[in-house]
Design a protein around this motif. Sequence first.
Motif, PDB file in Angstrom:
ATOM      1  N   ARG A  58      70.291  22.722  -6.653  1.00  0.00           N
ATOM      2  CA  ARG A  58      69.271  22.850  -7.665  1.00  0.00           C
ATOM      3  C   ARG A  58      68.473  24.111  -7.366  1.00  0.00           C
ATOM      4  NH1 ARG A  58      65.336  17.950  -8.322  1.00  0.00           N
ATOM      5  NH2 ARG A  58      63.651  19.260  -7.614  1.00  0.00           N
ATOM      6  N   LEU A  59      68.451  25.032  -8.310  1.00  0.00           N
ATOM      7  CA  LEU A  59      67.747  26.278  -8.138  1.00  0.00           C
ATOM      8  C   LEU A  59      66.266  26.061  -8.395  1.00  0.00           C
ATOM      9  CD1 LEU A  59      67.851  29.328  -7.664  1.00  0.00           C
ATOM     10  CD2 LEU A  59      68.233  29.596 -10.112  1.00  0.00           C
ATOM     11  N   ARG A  60      65.448  26.474  -7.451  1.00  0.00           N
ATOM     12  CA  ARG A  60      64.016  26.357  -7.615  1.00  0.00           C
ATOM     13  C   ARG A  60      63.418  27.747  -7.556  1.00  0.00           C
ATOM     14  NH1 ARG A  60      62.188  21.185  -4.015  1.00  0.00           N
ATOM     15  NH2 ARG A  60      63.721  19.764  -4.866  1.00  0.00           N
TER      16      ARG A  60
END
Length: 63
Positions: A58-60
Amino acid sequence: MLMRLGDEPTLRRLQHSVGGVPDNLWPRLKNLPTGQAIVSAQGIEPAMLVNLEPGRCRLRMVD
């Protein structure tokens, strides 16, 4: 690792600089589907066509 590539001049330069890739794999670079690549490395002779699975992450965005 070589992924889809359609630019002829770049393809020709790679053919002269990347070793171990059989002649029959070079034309396939133009039409490789998402998730496939040609892998060439020391100890891998000849190069292989591989299927890659995207990692689950998950890209944050953080400032």
